[in-house]
Design a protein around this motif. Structure first.
Motif, short mmCIF file in Angstrom:
data_model
loop_
_atom_site.label_atom_id
_atom_site.label_comp_id
_atom_site.label_asym_id
_atom_site.label_seq_id
_atom_site.Cartn_x
_atom_site.Cartn_y
_atom_site.Cartn_z
N VAL A 15 0.83 -1.20 0.00
CA VAL A 15 0.00 0.00 0.00
C VAL A 15 0.87 1.26 0.00
CG1 VAL A 15 -1.62 1.36 1.39
CG2 VAL A 15 -2.02 -1.08 1.02
N LYS A 18 2.38 1.76 -3.41
CA LYS A 18 1.34 2.18 -4.35
C LYS A 18 1.03 3.67 -4.18
CE LYS A 18 -3.53 1.27 -4.96
NZ LYS A 18 -4.63 0.41 -4.56
N ILE A 58 -3.28 6.04 2.75
CA ILE A 58 -2.82 4.79 3.38
C ILE A 58 -3.88 4.29 4.37
CG2 ILE A 58 -1.12 3.83 5.01
CD1 ILE A 58 0.98 5.67 3.57
N GLU A 61 -6.76 2.88 2.25
CA GLU A 61 -6.40 1.61 1.59
C GLU A 61 -6.35 0.45 2.58
OE1 GLU A 61 -5.43 0.68 -1.64
OE2 GLU A 61 -5.94 2.63 -2.49
N LEU A 62 -5.85 0.72 3.80
CA LEU A 62 -5.72 -0.33 4.81
C LEU A 62 -6.95 -0.43 5.71
CD1 LEU A 62 -2.00 0.25 5.82
CD2 LEU A 62 -2.91 -1.65 4.46
#
Length: 93
Positions: A15, A18, A58, A61-62
């Motif tokens: 992540v 990315k 981040i 995404e997580l």
């Protein structure tokens, strides 16, 4: 009550890479970014304003919330620095 958990380093690394690739406006696969790649260097170019936006991405995404104080007084020179801090964080989901 939110559940606290620790994050898998490989998932965090994917992540983070990315997000730094997107922030640097590059067209390359995240797995081409080395952990020791400088956040500001020949390949990546992450400024302080971009860094704040990266943290939000981040978290999204997580699917976690990172504590605000996690980043205070820390220096982030490489991708690894960011991966290490996010991985070590006790996060809430």
């Amino acid at each position: 009550m939110p559940q606290e958990l620790s994050l898998d380093r490989d998932a965090v690394a994917t992540v983070v890479k990315k997000v730094v690739v997107a922030e640097s406006r590059l067209s390359l696969p995240p797995d081409r970014v080395r952990d020791d790649e400088p956040l500001v260097g020949d390949l990546l170019n992450v400024n302080s304003l971009g860094f704040v936006g990266m943290l939000v991405r981040i978290e999204d995404e997580l699917d976690v919330t990172l504590p605000d104080d996690l980043f205070v007084g820390r220096s982030f020179r490489t991708v690894r620095d960011l991966i290490d801090v996010v991985t070590a964080a006790e996060v809430q989901r």
